[in-house]
Design an enzyme around this catalytic site. Sequence first.
Site, mmCIF file in Angstrom:
data_model
loop_
_atom_site.group_PDB
_atom_site.id
_atom_site.type_symbol
_atom_site.label_atom_id
_atom_site.label_comp_id
_atom_site.label_asym_id
_atom_site.label_seq_id
_atom_site.Cartn_x
_atom_site.Cartn_y
_atom_site.Cartn_z
ATOM 1 N N GLU A 1 1.461 -3.436 -7.347
ATOM 2 C CA GLU A 1 3.003 -3.397 -7.845
ATOM 3 C C GLU A 1 3.232 -4.291 -8.848
ATOM 4 O O GLU A 1 3.900 -4.062 -9.853
ATOM 5 C CB GLU A 1 3.783 -3.794 -6.616
ATOM 6 C CG GLU A 1 5.443 -3.550 -6.650
ATOM 7 C CD GLU A 1 6.017 -4.459 -7.648
ATOM 8 O OE1 GLU A 1 7.155 -4.412 -7.802
ATOM 9 O OE2 GLU A 1 5.628 -5.876 -7.586
ATOM 10 N N ASP B 1 -0.224 -7.482 -3.879
ATOM 11 C CA ASP B 1 -0.797 -8.023 -4.735
ATOM 12 C C ASP B 1 0.143 -9.178 -5.336
ATOM 13 O O ASP B 1 1.414 -9.023 -5.016
ATOM 14 C CB ASP B 1 -0.947 -7.102 -5.951
ATOM 15 C CG ASP B 1 0.227 -6.315 -6.403
ATOM 16 O OD1 ASP B 1 0.695 -5.695 -5.651
ATOM 17 O OD2 ASP B 1 0.270 -6.424 -7.603
#
Length: 436
Positions: free
Chosen positions: A141, A79
């Site tokens: 994250e 991500d």
Amino acid sequence: MGQARDELAELVAVRSIADARQAPPEECARAAAWVRDRFAALGFTDARLERTADGSDAVVGSRPGPAGAPTVLLYAHYDVQPPLDEQAWRTPPFELTESGGRWYGRGSADCKGNIVMHLAALRALGDDVPVHLKLVVEGSEEQGTGGLEAFVPDHADLLRADVILMCDTGNAAVGVPATTVSLRGLANLVVTVESMSSEVHSGMFGGAAPDALAALIRMLATLRDEHGDTTIAGLDHLQTWEGTAYDPAAFRSDAGVLDGVDLVGTGTVSDMLWARPAATVLGIDCPPVVGSAAAIQPRAAARVNLRVPPGMDAGRAQDALADQLRAAAPWGVKVTIERESSGQPFQAATGGPAYAAFDAAMGEAFGKPCTTLGQGGSIPLCNVFADTFPDAEIILMGVEEPLALIHAPNESVDPGEIERMALAEALFLRSLGGAR
């Protein structure tokens, strides 16, 4: 490296922002499937997606090595941060673009460049991987919603390893190898000040009416002294950094500090970044300049970020920050504190055999000795790994460096960093397994 560039271009093109308000969830699903398929093709035949508590998917898998060999866990995340102001980008944020010898695009360094680096290292080794490998690539994250942090303790056997390569940091500069041995934690809160029931005309009431915005400014001003040191009662702001120093001139250039503007704080740059607490006002709710009226504000709020160095407890630091803001409130204004996320700092243990092997591999790959750095950013997962696997050596490394501008417009990666870090990882895995 040709294949690495093609793969990074494919991965950067996926808008894998783990926030459905900013990108379709299907984009993260595409990125997760891409990662799973690439590692499956390199011997992680059980590579699969595991749903975590925050709804994101982590890619997990394993590749067996020789009997009795150590186990290494490879970490990264797919991500990315949102592109922020796309008008500030010189190139399209989700299109890998080469310029000035660097590859530009959101996630090119943080952290898709590290995923591609892992793949390149494994291809360099081919079938000759003398260690057991495990993999975890998470998908939330950057949002800090804790999906993998909750997953790890409940799936300890799935991820247990002798060495954990946390590939989400980077080097001191392009071509200057480093491992990160210290991470500051964080303690965030939102402070809201209320003083009146509504706005009132500044000409009719200004001078006696309690201005909530002025009160908030006074409160925030107590967080730093005239030198720029963060001075919160009960928090030590005089600690020093014992590792490799950050050259002030290099820092000014890396941070884009304007000519004539001083650096702040009474310590060295390294002290201020890695050894001491640092308070930052991330945002203020108040009227914008354009369109503002001649009115006294009855309400104002600020989001405050406190970075917490190793040796300081993030929870107690958050308490101290809240207490100081309340104590500094003038004129009896009403103060509300909303506590946001907090994360503990991390200090790596560096005396084990894996660190020695990695240090040697970095020196061979870069042609110069490996240094040690701190990071102002926090990675809460490091503490989860340390608590869950207390005997594992945790090594923080990666393809990022100051010019990468991670989290900012115009993020980029130097392809030489991918190449050298892939070589270092391959050399490390070979050395750790006893191969020559």
